[in-house]
Every structure is written in structure tokens, then in C-alpha cells.
Design a protein around this motif. Structure first.
Motif, short mmCIF file in Angstrom:
data_model
loop_
_atom_site.label_atom_id
_atom_site.label_comp_id
_atom_site.label_asym_id
_atom_site.label_seq_id
_atom_site.Cartn_x
_atom_site.Cartn_y
_atom_site.Cartn_z
N PHE A 158 0.80 -1.22 0.00
CA PHE A 158 0.00 0.00 0.00
C PHE A 158 0.84 1.28 0.00
CE2 PHE A 158 -2.57 -3.39 1.82
CZ PHE A 158 -3.75 -3.27 1.10
N GLY A 159 2.13 1.16 0.30
CA GLY A 159 3.04 2.30 0.21
C GLY A 159 3.00 3.26 1.37
N TYR A 160 2.45 2.85 2.52
CA TYR A 160 2.38 3.73 3.69
C TYR A 160 3.37 3.28 4.75
CZ TYR A 160 -2.00 5.08 1.46
OH TYR A 160 -2.93 5.51 0.56
N ASP A 161 4.00 4.25 5.41
CA ASP A 161 4.99 3.94 6.44
C ASP A 161 4.37 3.66 7.80
OD1 ASP A 161 7.33 4.25 4.81
OD2 ASP A 161 6.98 6.41 4.87
N SER A 162 3.17 4.17 8.01
CA SER A 162 2.54 3.99 9.32
C SER A 162 1.03 3.86 9.17
CB SER A 162 2.87 5.18 10.24
OG SER A 162 2.40 6.39 9.66
N PHE A 163 0.42 3.27 10.19
CA PHE A 163 -1.03 3.09 10.20
C PHE A 163 -1.71 4.37 10.68
CE2 PHE A 163 0.35 -1.36 10.50
CZ PHE A 163 -0.48 -1.95 9.53
N ARG A 164 -2.97 4.52 10.30
CA ARG A 164 -3.79 5.59 10.85
C ARG A 164 -4.27 5.14 12.24
NH1 ARG A 164 -7.70 7.19 5.71
NH2 ARG A 164 -6.04 7.75 4.26
N PRO A 165 -4.82 6.10 13.02
CA PRO A 165 -5.31 5.74 14.36
C PRO A 165 -6.26 4.54 14.33
CG PRO A 165 -5.36 8.11 14.08
CD PRO A 165 -4.98 7.54 12.75
N VAL A 166 -6.05 3.59 15.23
CA VAL A 166 -6.89 2.41 15.46
C VAL A 166 -6.67 1.28 14.45
CG1 VAL A 166 -9.26 1.57 15.84
CG2 VAL A 166 -8.64 3.84 16.58
N GLN A 167 -6.19 1.60 13.23
CA GLN A 167 -6.01 0.54 12.22
C GLN A 167 -5.18 -0.62 12.74
OE1 GLN A 167 -4.35 2.63 8.81
NE2 GLN A 167 -6.25 2.41 7.67
N GLU A 168 -4.04 -0.31 13.34
CA GLU A 168 -3.13 -1.37 13.78
C GLU A 168 -3.78 -2.23 14.87
OE1 GLU A 168 1.64 -1.85 14.47
OE2 GLU A 168 0.72 0.08 14.91
N GLU A 169 -4.53 -1.59 15.76
CA GLU A 169 -5.19 -2.32 16.84
C GLU A 169 -6.28 -3.25 16.29
OE1 GLU A 169 -7.47 -1.39 21.08
OE2 GLU A 169 -6.75 0.26 19.84
N VAL A 170 -7.04 -2.76 15.31
CA VAL A 170 -8.07 -3.59 14.69
C VAL A 170 -7.44 -4.79 13.99
CG1 VAL A 170 -9.83 -3.66 12.86
CG2 VAL A 170 -9.70 -1.68 14.38
N ILE A 171 -6.39 -4.55 13.22
CA ILE A 171 -5.71 -5.64 12.49
C ILE A 171 -5.14 -6.66 13.45
CG2 ILE A 171 -3.70 -6.15 11.03
CD1 ILE A 171 -4.25 -3.42 9.66
N SER A 172 -4.51 -6.19 14.52
CA SER A 172 -3.92 -7.09 15.51
C SER A 172 -4.98 -7.98 16.15
CB SER A 172 -3.20 -6.26 16.59
OG SER A 172 -2.73 -7.08 17.63
N THR A 173 -6.15 -7.39 16.45
CA THR A 173 -7.25 -8.16 17.06
C THR A 173 -7.76 -9.23 16.10
OG1 THR A 173 -7.89 -6.21 18.35
CG2 THR A 173 -9.51 -7.97 18.16
N ILE A 174 -7.90 -8.87 14.82
CA ILE A 174 -8.37 -9.85 13.82
C ILE A 174 -7.36 -10.99 13.67
CG2 ILE A 174 -8.94 -10.19 11.38
CD1 ILE A 174 -9.93 -7.28 11.34
N LEU A 175 -6.07 -10.64 13.66
CA LEU A 175 -5.04 -11.67 13.49
C LEU A 175 -4.98 -12.62 14.70
CD1 LEU A 175 -2.17 -9.60 11.81
CD2 LEU A 175 -3.62 -11.35 10.75
N LYS A 176 -5.53 -12.16 15.83
CA LYS A 176 -5.65 -13.05 17.00
C LYS A 176 -6.90 -13.92 16.90
CE LYS A 176 -3.25 -9.82 20.09
NZ LYS A 176 -3.43 -8.79 21.16
N LYS A 177 -7.57 -13.85 15.73
CA LYS A 177 -8.75 -14.67 15.42
C LYS A 177 -9.95 -14.32 16.30
CE LYS A 177 -6.00 -18.41 13.48
NZ LYS A 177 -5.72 -19.85 13.45
#
Length: 708
Positions: A11-30
Motif C-alpha cells: 500500500f506504500g504507507y509507512d505507518s497506520f492511521r489511528p486504530v487501524q493497527e489495533e483492529v488488524i492485531s485483534t483480527i489476526l488473533k482470530k
């Protein structure tokens, strides 16, 4: 790979927007999740990155065909394996795409909710290992929402029928507490993690223009922003056709979109808009969720929508790339009549109608408030607003507010004398001195305030009345034809305990002119010939690859590119939105533009060096690089003019856009040495002083005074 590495590479971005990383991390924990994130907050990345990292494929349930097509094209351009299945895909091809997901050739499969009806297709789908089911636009499942779709009610049944339950994630842009509860219950997400990001979209500027000549204003605005892409929302199909004809007669390339058109006609209109072949689209809310076009620079609501939920979602189609965009609502009292009629003619039960009227009244209050528009929206959705935003239409016009206590008191006295028996139209008629039969028959012309505002247009009186409702001085009661009564806030004014500040009658006309003349580009220094060259190349590539231009690069990416002005591929990789795949695919072609600009820049510098006035100096913004000789003010004028012309050529703007010759002449005579002194010169405001002041002051300081 980590989520951050996937974000950068694809996607070409160096960092996540607010909350994105937390949402992704939660999903990856199934874990199942429900995320309520505003349009433009990056919802798609929240489920696309986990989908790429899970071992099996993921299904994205999406409501509109055109939305799927755009998103799949964008993913494919980024090197991500994706496809879709809907009514436009032949049956055999749909089954083949399921096979591709089974074989691992597709990681992301978009699907219409109608495809979940029990059939041979769903039997085949049940045999495909699925890591995750994503429900996009999840508010469509709720009857309390503003866009209910019965097909969404089948999603939970389908998920429950699968041999192995996948992770379930649901996303929507806006939801009141009632809709949130309905989503959790209807989608089986009672135990899901809930994520609510702030609804604020700082890049959007909100504006309400009241009681204007809509046709004239619309034509002026679209013509003034002819290089920008925009959407004009109308309340009815007939209005869409009328606005479309209006634009076409004025020579404006415009499309139209509503449910009364043939499927192929709608598809072509959507495609022409996405591909920038038609910059303006007139549409009903049928065009709402079908837009994944990121470079929409303005959304104009020709009529007031039925609710703030609908308005914020539709207005949110602007500026999805993060660059500045305008959301303008053209309002007059007849708009509320249209929406009341649509509610009355609906087949919903009485409870639902009551809810619809409640939403409509909140929408009317938004149109009439004199307070910060952004804060009004945030408060409606249950968020706390800290301070006025400073750049919505109401905040900008705040300096035009005056003491209107005397006028307000006349209005409040009239409302009090009617004892809660009449609405805004009657109050306005009394104050305007109307000779209408309804006024005379009821002897309302005998009231003390009759005709006291006869010098004011009735529409302006009604606009002021509605503003006082929105600001808490008056209250509407009863449906569908509400009456007015005073609040304690108005009683305080009548007792002399408080003053009222607001806009003078007719101020809306001046505000409308300001809205038309306002240019988004003025807030960004990178718009000019360079930006146009980047957009031209983007369009050329998009045409060759048969994809919408924003799929190649968004406007925000081109702006960032213009600011960074890369000279190597390594520098190009630092541009936000340029991932590894796009860097390899497009990097060299865009880099060529910057290298050509650098070569042209060097030639300009060479011209500078050879000019006898400047000797061996170069046009840098420091005092030591500026000329040290030439004692006369005429020579200083020549220096200032040459540098002004150099800047104009470099920025690709007319020379007078920077400073006129008269301004430079006065600058040469007065020789300002501070920005405060510079701003005292006619034609130089705070913006030009901030942008160009240092460079021109350095030239002046470096040029000796004339001999006394």
C-alpha cells in the motif's frame, strides 16, 4: 511478514492511521470485531491486510456491484490477488472463481449478499476453506439504520451453515447506539470486540448555504471548480435529470445516476465518472455506497437529505484520499417539505415514521444552526467536541456575526403571542406584514409585531427563525406540521438578561459568493503546472490500463510526490501511497517528470546568473545569496521583478498571482525589512507574507540604499 511490512510493500504507507493497527492485531488473533470508522479512515486496509496474511481466502460481503469492481481493480493494481462474484459474473465463471480461491490463487473474494441464498453456489462455497467473512457497510443489516437491506439479514444464517466458523468482522462508517446494538444481534457479534474511532474528518470543510438561487449558485460553483471532480446529490430522480440537463446546457461535462435508469446506462455513468471522463455526477442516494473514487474534491447536496446519518455518509464520499475537500449543502424550507412527503408516503409503521421525523428534525437543525457545523455532527453521533473547528462555513462567518437582540426579541414576542398555535411560516408572515387571507381571517394583523420586519424578505425571516430553533431559543412541537414555542433561553432575552448574536439579514448571499470563489488549491502550494503534469501522466497510464486514474495514484499521493520532488527511485519510495509494486510499475515514468523539472530549473538559474543585475548570484531564500550592489530603487524593482517572474515560472502560476508590478514598485520604494512592514504594503496579506516574505525581504536587505 508483519502487518507494517505488508502496509509498506503493497500500500506504500509507512505507518497506520489511528486504530487501524489495533483492529488488524485483534483480527489476526482470530477474534470477531465490529468497527465503526468514518469514510476515509481506512476501513478497507483493516480487513485487507489480515486477509492477505491468513492461510485461506476471505469473503468480503459488499452491497453494490460498482464498489466491488473498483476495489478489486485497486487491489490488483497493488499486486494483491482478488476477484468478485455478483450478478454481472456468469454462473460458470463464478464457480471458477471459487475454485481459484480454493487453490489459493485468490486471497480476497468480494461477494454480493444476494449470492448467499441457498443454492449450488453456496454448496460449493461451503467446501472452500474460509479464514474470514467481512461484512462491509454493516449498518445495512439494521432496520433502525438509514439504508436497510433485507438481504443482509441472511448473512448470519449463511455463516452458521458453514462447516467451520470463520472469523467474522463487520465495518460501517456511522451508527447510532440503537443501530450498533441491532448490528451485534443480527450478525451474531454479541461477544465481538468493538472499535469506535472518532468520526472527525479534518480534511473536509462543511458549509450550509441557505435560501440561495440553487441553479445559479450550482453553475457558478461547478464552473469555478471545473478541474475538480464532484458529486451533486438530489432528493428525487426528476431533480437529478433537471440538474443534469442544467449542467449540460451550460457546456459542463456531467453524468447522472438514479434507479430509474437502465443498468447499462448506470454502469457507463459510473465508469465515466470513475475514469475522470465526466468530472461531475448528478445522482440520488442510489449512488451512495457505490463510490470508491478517492479524488472527489466536492460533494454538493442540492436538497437536504432525510437524516444526518445519510448526509455524513454521502458527504464523506469527498476527500477519501485525505486531501482537502468541500461538503456543501444548499438549503431552503421546501427541502424539509420534500422529505416530510417522502416519509408520509412510505410504508413504514408508526414507530419507524416517528424515528424518521426525529432524524429529519435533527437534519433541519444542522441546516439552520449558527454554531460549528463539524461539532454539530460529532455531538449528534455521541462524540464530545472540544472546540469549534475554525474552517467550516459557520466558523468562517463567525466574524460577521453582529448583535441581533432587537430583531430576535421581535420574533420571540410574536411566537409568545401565538401561544404555541402556529409554525414558522405564519410567524414570518406576521412580521413581514403579509396580507394573506389566512393572516387576515385570523386577525393576526392586529398583533403588536405585525409588519415590524416588512423591510426584510420573508425567506430571510424564516431562515432566522429556523436558526433560533437550531440554537435552542425556540422549540418545534408536533408532526408533521410543527408549531413553535419559546425556551427559557428566549425568555432570558425578552427579560433583558441575555443578548443574541447572529448574522444580519441577507448575509447568506455574501456567504454563498465566498463559497463559490473559495478554491481548494489555495490551501495547497503544490497545485500548478507540476501537479497538472503528474495528473496528466496518471490519466495516460489509467487509459492504457483501463482503470480509473485514482487506482494508479490518489490526488493525495500526487500532492505528496510534488512536495518531496523525488530525484531517485529511493526518494520516490518515501512518497505516501507508493508501495513496492507501484514503485516498480510506475516509478520511473513519474520520476522522469521531476528530472525534467530539475533540468528546466537549472536553465532558469543559468538565466539568473547571466543577467547583469544579478551577476553571480542565485535565487535562494537567504541574504548572502542575494545581490549586494545596485544602489537605485529602480534596480531593486528589477531585482524583485526578476525573482517574482522566476517564482511564477517555477510554480506554474501567473506572475500577478505572486505580486503585481505595482506592489513590487511600492516594495522597492518603502524597502520593508520585517514581515509586519511588508504586510502594510497594499496587495500583501498574511498568506503572501508567510509564503514569500522572507525571500523578498532578503533581496531588499541585500540591496544598498540610494545615495542621499
Amino acid at each position: 511478514m508483519t502487518p507494517g511490512e505488508v502496509l509498506k510493500q503493497y500500500f506504500g504507507y509507512d505507518s497506520f492511521r489511528p486504530v487501524q493497527e489495533e483492529v488488524i492485531s485483534t483480527i489476526l488473533k482470530k477474534k470477531d470485531i465490529l468497527a465503526i470508522m468514518p469514510t476515509g479512515a481506512g476501513k478497507s486496509i483493516c480487513f485487507q491486510i489480515p486477509a492477505m496474511m491468513f492461510p485461506h481466502g476471505s469473503i468480503i460481503i459488499s452491497p453494490l456491484i460498482s464498489l466491488m469492481k473498483d476495489q478489486v481493480e485497486a487491489l490488483t493494481e497493488q499486486g494483491i490477488l482478488a476477484s468478485y462474484v455478483n450478478s454481472t459474473v456468469p454462473y460458470d465463471e463464478a464457480i471458477e472463481r471459487l475454485r481459484d480461491m480454493y487453490r489459493g490463487r485468490i486471497k480476497i473474494l468480494y461477494m454480493a449478499p444476494e449470492k448467499l441464498e441457498p443454492s449450488y453456489f453456496t454448496d460449493c462455497l461451503a467446501q472452500v476453506p474460509i479464514s474470514m467473512v467481512v461484512i462491509d457497510e454493516a449498518h445495512c443489516v439494521s432496520q433502525w439504520g438509514h439504508d436497510f437491506r433485507p438481504s443482509y439479514r441472511k448473512i448470519k444464517t449463511f455463516i452458521d451453515s458453514l462447516p467451520k466458523k470463520p472469523i467474522v468482522t463487520a465495518f460501517t462508517a456511522t451508527a447510532t447506539p440503537a443501530v450498533e446494538e441491532d448490528m451485534k444481534k443480527s450478525l451474531g457479534l454479541s461477544h465481538a470486540e468493538i472499535f469506535r474511532t472518532g468520526l472527525d474528518r479534518p480534511n473536509l470543510s462543511f458549509r450550509v448555504i441557505r435560501d440561495a438561487d440553487k441553479e445559479a449558485l450550482l453553475l457558478r460553483y461547478v464552473k469555478a471548480h471545473k478541474k475538480e471532480s464532484g458529486i451533486i446529490y438530489c432528493a428525487t430522480r426528476k431533480a437529478v435529470d433537471e440538474v443534469h440537463d442544467l449542467l449540460k446546457r451550460a457546456g459542463i461535462r456531467a453524468g447522472r445516476y438514479h434507479a430509474g435508469m437502465e443498468d447499462e446506462e448506470r454502469r457507463k455513468a459510473q465508469e465515466d465518472f470513475s475514469y475522470d471522463r465526466t468530472p461531475v455526477m448528478a445522482a440520488t442516494n442510489a449512488f451512495g455506497m457505490g463510490i470508491d473514487k478517492s479524488n472527489v474534491r466536492y460533494v454538493i447536496h442540492y436538497h437536504m437529505p432525510k437524516s444526518l446519518e445519510a448526509y455524513y455518509q454521502e458527504a464523506g464520499r469527498a476527500g477519501r484520499d485525505g486531501a482537502s475537500a468541500e461538503c456543501i449543502l444548499l438549503y431552503n424550507g421546501r427541502d424539509s417539505g420534500i422529505q416530510r412527503y417522502l416519509i408520509d408516503q412510505g410504508n413504514q409503521d408508526e414507530e419507524q415514521k416517528k424515528m424518521d421525523y426525529h432524524r429529519l428534525n435533527a437534519m433541519i437543525d444542522y441546516c439552520q444552526t449558527t454554531a460549528c457545523l463539524r461539532n454539530f455532527i460529532l455531538t449528534y453521533f455521541g462524540e464530545k467536541a472540544d472546540k469549534p473547528c475554525g474552517h467550516c462555513g459557520n466558523c468562517e462567518s463567525g466574524q460577521a456575526k453582529v448583535d441581533v437582540t432587537d430583531t430576535a426579541a421581535l420574533i420571540f414576542k410574536t411566537v409568545r403571542s401565538l401561544h404555541g398555535r402556529f409554525g414558522a411560516s405564519t410567524v414570518a408572515d406576521i412580521l413581514a406584514g403579509s396580507r394573506a387571507k389566512a393572516v387576515l381571517d385570523r386577525k393576526l394583523d392586529e398583533l403588536p409585531t405585525y409588519g415590524k420586519l416588512s423591510f426584510v424578505k420573508a425567506r430571510h425571516i424564516k431562515s432566522a427563525l429556523n436558526s433560533y430553533v437550531a440554537d435552542g431559543y425556540l422549540v418545534r412541537e408536533g408532526e408533521p406540521y410543527p408549531v413553535l414555542r419559546l425556551t427559557n433561553k428566549a425568555e432570558d432575552v425578552l427579560e433583558g438578561k441575555a443578548n443574541v448574536f447572529g448574522l444580519a439579514f441577507g448575509a447568506e448571499d455574501a456567504m454563498a459568493d465566498a463559497a463559490v470563489e473559495r478554491k481548494l488549491a489555495a490551501r495547497s502550494p503544490v497545485h500548478g503546472s507540476l501537479f497538472d503534469k503528474l495528473r496528466s501522466l496518471r490519466k495516460e497510464i489509467a487509459s492504457a490500463e483501463h482503470v480509473p486514474p485514482f487506482v494508479v495514484f490518489s490526488d493525495a499521493t500526487l500532492e505528496d510526490m510534488a512536495v518531496i520532488s523525488p530525484k531517485t527511485l529511493e526518494e520516490m519510495s518515501t512518497v505516501r501511497g507508493v508501495g513496492e509494486f507501484k514503485l516498480r510499475k510506475y516509478g520511473t515514468r513519474f520520476l522522469k517528470i521531476f528530472l525534467e523539472e530539475a533540468d528546466k530549473d537549472e536553465k532558469l538559474r543559468e538565466t539568473w546568473r547571466k543577467n547583469p543585475i544579478f551577476k553571480e548570484t542565485e535565487p535562494e531564500d537567504t541574504a548572502e545569496d542575494m545581490p549586494e550592489e545596485e544602489p537605485s530603487s529602480a534596480a531593486l524593482f528589477a531585482q524583485l521583478k526578476f525573482y517574482r517572474n522566476y517564482l511564477a515560472s517555477k510554480k506554474g502560476v501567473p506572475v500577478n498571482r505572486i505580486f503585481t508590478d505595482d506592489t513590487l514598485s511600492e516594495m522597492a520604494r518603502k524597502r520593508p525589512e520585517t514581515k509586519e512592514e511588508l504586510r502594510a504594503i497594499r496587495g500583501i496579506g498574511p498568506k503572501k507574507s508567510a509564503e514569500y516574505g522572507d525571500a523578498f525581504i532578503n533581496i531588499i536587505k541585500s540591496s544598498p540604499q540610494s545615495a542621499e
